[in-house]
Write a protein that holds these residues in place. Structure first.
Motif, mmCIF file in Angstrom:
data_model
loop_
_atom_site.group_PDB
_atom_site.id
_atom_site.type_symbol
_atom_site.label_atom_id
_atom_site.label_comp_id
_atom_site.label_asym_id
_atom_site.label_seq_id
_atom_site.Cartn_x
_atom_site.Cartn_y
_atom_site.Cartn_z
ATOM 1 N N ILE B 123 -10.748 3.437 -12.594
ATOM 2 C CA ILE B 123 -9.372 3.855 -12.332
ATOM 3 C C ILE B 123 -9.094 3.876 -10.833
ATOM 4 O O ILE B 123 -8.029 3.461 -10.373
ATOM 5 N N ALA B 124 -10.077 4.333 -10.063
ATOM 6 C CA ALA B 124 -9.819 4.596 -8.641
ATOM 7 C C ALA B 124 -9.770 3.329 -7.796
ATOM 8 O O ALA B 124 -8.995 3.252 -6.852
ATOM 9 N N VAL B 125 -10.608 2.327 -8.136
ATOM 10 C CA VAL B 125 -10.709 1.152 -7.262
ATOM 11 C C VAL B 125 -9.367 0.456 -7.030
ATOM 12 O O VAL B 125 -8.992 0.230 -5.876
ATOM 13 N N PRO B 126 -8.603 0.109 -8.082
ATOM 14 C CA PRO B 126 -7.329 -0.560 -7.813
ATOM 15 C C PRO B 126 -6.406 0.261 -6.918
ATOM 16 O O PRO B 126 -5.798 -0.277 -5.988
ATOM 17 N N PHE B 127 -6.348 1.556 -7.179
ATOM 18 C CA PHE B 127 -5.454 2.403 -6.381
ATOM 19 C C PHE B 127 -5.925 2.487 -4.930
ATOM 20 O O PHE B 127 -5.131 2.333 -3.999
ATOM 21 N N ALA B 128 -7.228 2.716 -4.758
ATOM 22 C CA ALA B 128 -7.752 2.870 -3.398
ATOM 23 C C ALA B 128 -7.599 1.579 -2.620
ATOM 24 O O ALA B 128 -7.169 1.576 -1.454
ATOM 25 N N LEU B 129 -7.912 0.463 -3.280
ATOM 26 C CA LEU B 129 -7.831 -0.832 -2.614
ATOM 27 C C LEU B 129 -6.382 -1.150 -2.271
ATOM 28 O O LEU B 129 -6.068 -1.598 -1.155
ATOM 29 N N GLY B 130 -5.506 -0.906 -3.237
ATOM 30 C CA GLY B 130 -4.080 -1.155 -3.009
ATOM 31 C C GLY B 130 -3.572 -0.338 -1.829
ATOM 32 O O GLY B 130 -2.887 -0.854 -0.938
#
Lengths: 305, 331
Positions: B123-130
């Motif tokens: 869940i966190a990777v897309p948000f953090a990367l974005g």
């Protein structure tokens, strides 16, 4: 290569010094049992232990502070095991426990302090079985309860008990329990699951008596056990019968006193050896009608007078 | 660790700052200078130097001290004959206080930790990367400063507050939205953990992207690439080691987190079959049970062995992250 040998050397030194430090830390434990007098001459009684009893212990301490200005009782929770451990290493003058002290613990107290711990029964706790307030179930026998909680027990669905939970799509019984070293867990295992048996894995193990009731209140398919004192309007207390077909009994003061309600346990306070004068006076007050009135107000069952 | 990742990458801006103190001119009148310095200044400087050195060394001492303590408490059982490592790692039964048959198997707890952490990272990777890409490449300077502060604020929320949100807000929400019997489950705690590791992952990713030399961007622009093409054809491949390190540090954070998962995971010893099943993690088990075990008992020592296991897991992850960042430096 050189780095590796240095590492091994260090590890060896560290390991070799381990038993030494262990030995030292044991000796430095304070010898307990004395009342601690603070500079002002005010006496402090450390009262540590059972989470089940922490509410009432706090209420007692506050009320006692009004009567005895020279004595202050400091209460902390943590669990029956924590209380008895504090008794063993001498940091508590009174330990609260919602279970009997175990033989090994008595041995440890004897070894550390040289005196046998003294037991005082200060009240009773009715252990209530809670379900969600919309659950149509009214009663269970000890055996049915055991089948729900016991490892290998057959009951996993509400339909097996002939119950349909309104509003819930799943039929599954959500078992709410306590962490495996709480006094409540151990009492429930002895009384319901079976002394030599274990709980069915997969129950939600809450960390406090209050948490159990709160979770059951929010979960339509849940069943849980906790002290009678934690009941709220959002949960329903089930009647419990000793055997299937027996008379179902609701936990209350008379039913605990006449032992017709099967899930009730005594609450204890332990002192290391004979209590000190201040602690003895406090215990006498706790067991007096005035102290028992406070116990009753906190939702527990007072002693018979 | 943060420090290291902050400055590794080759940014040209760091150069001159470092160069300044080294290039102090030393006149020929060196000896006269020394004599004129008051003694207290010399002593003070020496003392300060030692103090700083001590601070540097103390971090190492503390890490070894903690490992030593945890190991010392666990070792008596770890090396005794009663204890079987294979049973400990692969048995499904966690019954540390049983009267009839005591079983210490942490397999289910490991699965619990892995499932919660894995979902949280997903869940966190897309948000953090974005967030990192937006902050470093697409937004204006003022918005950038504001966003960075807000993201760091997210990291400042205590984990017990997250746990509280998990119980009071997410629990009924998950029950109502997905029509499941219990809202305290893998999904609930993974969402909380994701929110908790987004700040660290976003800020490290942002540093990694920012560290890609501007010449790369200019070259891509000169070739006629759009901004989006620059991001995913040039910047992401160039910063991939730094981004991997960011994810690994997020994993380390998620595995070690205790309070929020203790409150929101449901705390049930059970292999989850869906994200709506309650689970129990290694950390939560230690937190819940250590308080009431008697010191020195087998149960107490097993909890410390779980601590050693956790220490090994996070140590491996952080070491990997470190090595990955070293890879950035070489490139």
């Amino acid at each position: 290569m050189k780095l590796a040998t240095t590492c091994i050397k260090w590890a060896a030194i560290v390991l070799a010094s381990a038993p030494m430090t262990l030995g030292c830390s044991k000796k430095s434990a304070p010898s307990g049992g004395e009342d601690q007098a603070s500079p002002k001459g005010k006496q402090t009684i450390q009262n540590i232990g059972s989470d089940t009893m922490v509410n009432v212990a706090q209420a007692w301490a506050e009320e006692y502070a009004k009567i005895e200005k020279d004595v202050s009782v400091e209460v902390s929770g943590g669990g029956s095991g924590v209380g008895i451990a504090a008794l063993i290493n001498g940091t508590a003058q009174i330990a609260n426990a919602s279970r009997n002290i175990e033989p090994e613990e008595i041995e440890k107290v004897k070894k550390q302090i040289g005196k046998e711990p003294k037991e005082f029964t200060v009240g009773f706790d009715g252990l209530a079985v809670y379900v969600h307030k919309d659950n149509p179930l009214e009663q269970l026998s000890l055996e049915e309860l055991g089948e729900i909680y016991r490892e290998g027990g057959a009951t996993n669905k509400w339909s097996a008990l002939g119950v349909k939970i309104p509003g819930a799509e799943k039929d599954e019984i959500v078992r709410v329990s306590r962490q495996n070293n709480s006094g409540t867990y151990q009492y429930f295992r002895e009384a319901v699951v079976g002394k030599k048996k274990d709980f069915k894995a997969g129950s939600l193990d809450m960390n406090g008596s209050k948490d159990v009731v709160e979770l059951v209140a929010k979960t339509p398919g849940a069943i849980g056990y906790s002290g009678l004192g934690y009941a709220t309007p959002a949960v329903k207390i089930l009647k419990v019968s000793k055997a299937k077909g027996g008379a179902p009994i609701l936990p209350s003061i008379p039913t605990v006193h006449d032992k017709s309600y099967p899930l009730a346990r005594p609450l204890f306070m332990y002192t290391p050896g004979e209590p000190t004068p201040a602690a003895g006076k406090y215990l006498a007050w706790v067991m007096s009608p005035a102290g028992q009135e406070i116990l009753k107000k906190s939702g527990y069952i007072p002693l018979l007078h | 660790m943060l420090e290291r990742i902050d400055n590794p990458p080759l940014s040209a801006a760091a150069g001159p700052r470092h160069a300044v103190p080294i290039a102090l001119p030393q006149g020929p009148s060196k000896s006269r200078h020394r004599v004129s310095r008051p003694t207290w200044e010399v002593v003070g400087e020496l003392a300060l130097e030692w103090l700083i050195r001590l601070c540097g060394v103390s971090a190492v001492l503390f890490v070894f001290g903690i490992f030593f303590f945890v190991f010392r408490e666990g070792a008596p059982l770890l090396f005794s004959e009663r204890f079987s490592l294979t049973k400990f790692l692969f048995s499904h039964d966690w019954y540390p206080t049983s009267h009839s048959n005591v079983r210490y198997g942490v397999f289910v707890l490991v699965i619990g930790t892995v499932s919660v952490t894995g979902l949280a990272i997903l869940i966190a990777v897309p948000f953090a990367l974005g967030a990192a890409i937006f902050v470093s490449e697409f937004c204006g300077k003022r918005l950038k400063e504001t966003l960075k502060i807000v993201i760091e604020l997210l990291a400042a929320i205590p984990s017990v507050v997250w746990g509280f949100i998990g119980i009071t807000v997410m629990n009924p929400l998950i029950q109502n939205v997905f029509h499941v019997p219990v809202g305290l489950n893998v999904l609930n705690s993974a969402l909380l953990l994701a929110l908790m590791c987004i700040p660290i992952m976003a800020s490290i990713s942002e540093d990694a992207i920012k560290a890609v030399p501007d010449t790369y961007r200019e070259a891509a622009l000169a070739l006629g690439a759009t901004r989006w093409q620059i991001v995913y054809r040039v910047l992401l491949p160039a910063a991939k080691n730094g981004l991997l390190a960011a994810v690994l540090l997020g994993v380390g954070r998620a595995i070690g987190e205790t309070m929020a998962v203790l409150m929101a995971s449901g705390h049930a010893v059970k292999i989850p079959h869906s994200v709506f099943d309650p689970v129990r993690t290694l950390t939560a088990t230690i937190a819940a049970e250590l308080g009431e075990t008697s010191a020195g008992s087998d149960h107490y020592r097993v909890l410390f062995i779980i601590g050693i296991l956790l220490f090994c897991i996070t140590f491996t992850i952080n070491l990997t992250a470190d090595l990955v960042v070293k890879g950035v430096r070489k490139a």
